[in-house]
Design a protein around this motif. Structure first.
Motif, PDB file in Angstrom:
ATOM      1  N   TYR A 153       1.630   9.218  10.364  1.00  0.00           N
ATOM      2  CA  TYR A 153       0.758   9.993   9.480  1.00  0.00           C
ATOM      3  C   TYR A 153       0.622  11.443   9.934  1.00  0.00           C
ATOM      4  N   MET A 210      -1.240   4.545   8.585  1.00  0.00           N
ATOM      5  CA  MET A 210       0.120   4.762   8.081  1.00  0.00           C
ATOM      6  C   MET A 210       1.015   5.245   9.222  1.00  0.00           C
ATOM      7  N   PRO A 252      -7.487   7.833   1.811  1.00  0.00           N
ATOM      8  CA  PRO A 252      -7.621   6.544   2.506  1.00  0.00           C
ATOM      9  C   PRO A 252      -7.488   6.695   4.024  1.00  0.00           C
ATOM     10  N   TYR A 267      -5.499   7.188   6.572  1.00  0.00           N
ATOM     11  CA  TYR A 267      -4.117   7.577   6.846  1.00  0.00           C
ATOM     12  C   TYR A 267      -3.664   7.213   8.258  1.00  0.00           C
ATOM     13  N   LEU A 322      -4.154  13.625  -2.092  1.00  0.00           N
ATOM     14  CA  LEU A 322      -4.372  12.654  -1.026  1.00  0.00           C
ATOM     15  C   LEU A 322      -4.964  11.370  -1.590  1.00  0.00           C
ATOM     16  N   LYS A 340       4.897   7.055   1.024  1.00  0.00           N
ATOM     17  CA  LYS A 340       5.235   6.017   2.002  1.00  0.00           C
ATOM     18  C   LYS A 340       4.663   4.690   1.550  1.00  0.00           C
ATOM     19  N   CYS A 341       5.526   3.669   1.464  1.00  0.00           N
ATOM     20  CA  CYS A 341       5.109   2.337   1.047  1.00  0.00           C
ATOM     21  C   CYS A 341       5.176   1.389   2.250  1.00  0.00           C
ATOM     22  N   ASN A 383      -4.069   6.731  -1.964  1.00  0.00           N
ATOM     23  CA  ASN A 383      -3.112   5.622  -1.913  1.00  0.00           C
ATOM     24  C   ASN A 383      -3.425   4.670  -3.053  1.00  0.00           C
ATOM     25  N   ASP A 427      -2.770   0.446  -4.411  1.00  0.00           N
ATOM     26  CA  ASP A 427      -2.355  -0.905  -4.044  1.00  0.00           C
ATOM     27  C   ASP A 427      -1.515  -1.508  -5.157  1.00  0.00           C
ATOM     28  N   TYR A 429       1.037   5.188   0.224  1.00  0.00           N
ATOM     29  CA  TYR A 429       0.303   6.382   0.644  1.00  0.00           C
ATOM     30  C   TYR A 429       0.971   7.624   0.059  1.00  0.00           C
ATOM     31  N   VAL A 456       0.829  11.839   0.136  1.00  0.00           N
ATOM     32  CA  VAL A 456       0.359  13.070   0.779  1.00  0.00           C
ATOM     33  C   VAL A 456       1.156  14.216   0.153  1.00  0.00           C
ATOM     34  N   LYS A 475       0.857  -1.185   0.000  1.00  0.00           N
ATOM     35  CA  LYS A 475       0.000   0.000   0.000  1.00  0.00           C
ATOM     36  C   LYS A 475       0.893   1.235   0.000  1.00  0.00           C
TER      37      LYS A 475
END
Length: 459
Positions: free
Chosen positions: A398, A395, A390, A392, A366, A294-295, A368, A370, A287, A289, A285
């Protein structure tokens, strides 16, 4: 009429140059109000740290200079280090983003979220960190018109419908320097599972070792096409059946793994049939921002072998897929045995390039997406889904990512406000030499006697 030599005129020049980021000229103008032999000492931080070049920081520097110059008038350039100059101005290289406060002004981000989303996203940890960085998160009253509330530097939202869209449009007209996070038109693209992945196919990213794409898929609009196997013969069982509409509702999350023709009976078009690709039971996933990416890795559906497929019939909802495993590895026990630490993340630079490409293509800040790693080809990655705004809170860290993002947007909003004063930057750049000569003339002459040039002119 204010004369050139009057302090009001000089302060006006400082503001004009600082606004246009002509800081060397602004510092020359500042020296006209101070001691030219020591001015460069106090402006060292501005010249040494380019990422602090903003109007707010400039005037913070100027304000602190006026405060300290009476206390240390005898300091000379060769008696002060750069570190001490920074200390004088209370400057510290930032560890995370924050809003430079001019006249105690604070950034305001209004948020309009459904109750469940608000509960998961607006946590005390986020509110506290934002507040410490000069940004206040304020709940928007959905029972009142948006234009009657505020002022907001940014509007964060995850509401849908024509009425809300109209409110955002009217708010933007009345507040052109405020930022809407994000555009309803851009968000809507993610409500269709075909259009959401189309942008992935349009990306052009070069990598010597890794490739990416999307799974094979087709939209089925009616039962006739669904049962006409020739219409989608390029797909092999098992296939994933997903609702075409992905609007975040409970219905849009009802997905199933279909093993054969019999499994089609439970499906209700319009749906998307997507090939199932074995991927080691791990999903990545990613993310996004703003510029932040960020994975993380999460457990996913288990692989389905050719041998196992022969013994499977019908279809299973995703909540039942754990039953695919053998008796020794079924249910929660199977997932607990999986050690995600053994799974290598995709190359960060590769994932970041995809994320930034999607951000540009989707025009969203904003979201994410897959990603799975094709078990058949170890260096091939497939983007299988994209979600707007999503969860957050799942994460790690976050709060920091979102706070920095809000600070960036608020700073941008303030910059646009200051630019509306009507200063023509291009004209100022073209007349740069003329303006320098004018200021040097005022700086170096007093009562007809020529003074020593300011050291800043030599920078």
């Amino acid at each position: 009429m204010v004369k050139h030599g009057h302090p009001t005129y000089r302060l006006g020049r400082i503001k004009e140059y600082a606004t246009c980021t002509h800081f060397s000229l602004a510092l020359v103008a500042l020296s006209d109000l101070t001691n030219p032999s020591t001015i460069s000492i106090y402006t060292t931080p501005l010249l040494s740290f380019p990422h602090y070049h903003s109007l707010s920081i400039f005037f913070l520097c100027f304000k602190n200079f006026l405060r300290f110059k009476k206390q240390i008038p005898q300091i000379k350039k060769n008696h002060i280090s750069e570190l001490n100059a920074i200390k004088i101005f209370q400057f510290h290289p930032r560890k995370s983003q924050s809003i430079p406060m001019a006249d105690d002004r604070r950034g305001v981000v209004g948020y309009a979220l459904l109750p469940k989303k608000q509960q998961s996203f607006i946590q005390d940890s986020l509110l506290s960190l934002c507040k410490s960085k000069g940004v206040d998160l304020v709940k928007i009253d959905q029972d009142r018109l948006l234009t009657d509330q505020g002022p907001f530097d940014c509007v964060l939202h995850k509401l849908y419908g024509e009425h809300w869209r109209k409110q955002l449009e009217e708010f933007q007209i009345q507040n052109p320097h405020s930022t809407i996070i994000d555009s309803p038109a851009s968000i809507e693209r993610l409500h269709n599972r075909i259009s959401m992945l189309q942008v992935v196919s349009e990306l052009k990213i070069e990598s010597e070792t890794d490739t990416f794409g999307i799974p094979k898929q087709i939209v089925i609009y009616d039962k006739e096409t669904l049962f006409d196997r020739q219409s989608w013969e390029f797909l092999k069982y098992p296939v994933i059946a997903k609702p075409l509409i992905a609007d975040g509702s409970a219905k849009s999350h009802k997905m199933a793994l279909v093993f054969n023709h019999e499994g089609l009976n439970k499906l209700k078009p319009p749906i998307v049939l997507q090939e199932f690709v074995n991927h080691g039971g791990v999903i990545f996933k990613v993310y996004v921002v703003g510029e932040f990416v960020k994975c993380v890795k999460r457990k996913s559906l288990p692989d389905v072998s050719e041998e196992k497929l022969k013994s499977l019939e019908g279809s299973l909802s995703f909540s039942q897929v754990s039953n695919l495993t053998s008796d020794e590895r079924n249910g929660d026990k199977y997932y607990k045995l999986m050690d995600l630490e053994d799974t290598e993340l995709p190359p960060q630079s590769f994932i970041t390039d995809i994320a930034r490409g999607l951000r540009r293509g989707l025009k969203l800040n904003l979201f994410n997406f897959d990603v799975i790693r094709d078990a058949r080809i170890g260096n091939r990655y497939l983007v299988i889904d994209i979600n707007y705004f999503p969860g957050y809170a799942k994460m790690p860290g976050y709060e920091t990512a979102l706070t920095d993002f809000f600070c960036d947007l608020v700073g941008k909003s303030w910059s646009e406000e200051k630019e509306k004063d009507g200063i023509d930057k291009r004209q100022l750049v073209c007349n740069c030499d003329v303006e320098v000569r004018k200021i040097v003339s005022n700086t170096c002459c007093s009562d007809g006697e020529e003074q020593e040039k300011s050291p800043i002119l030599q920078v």
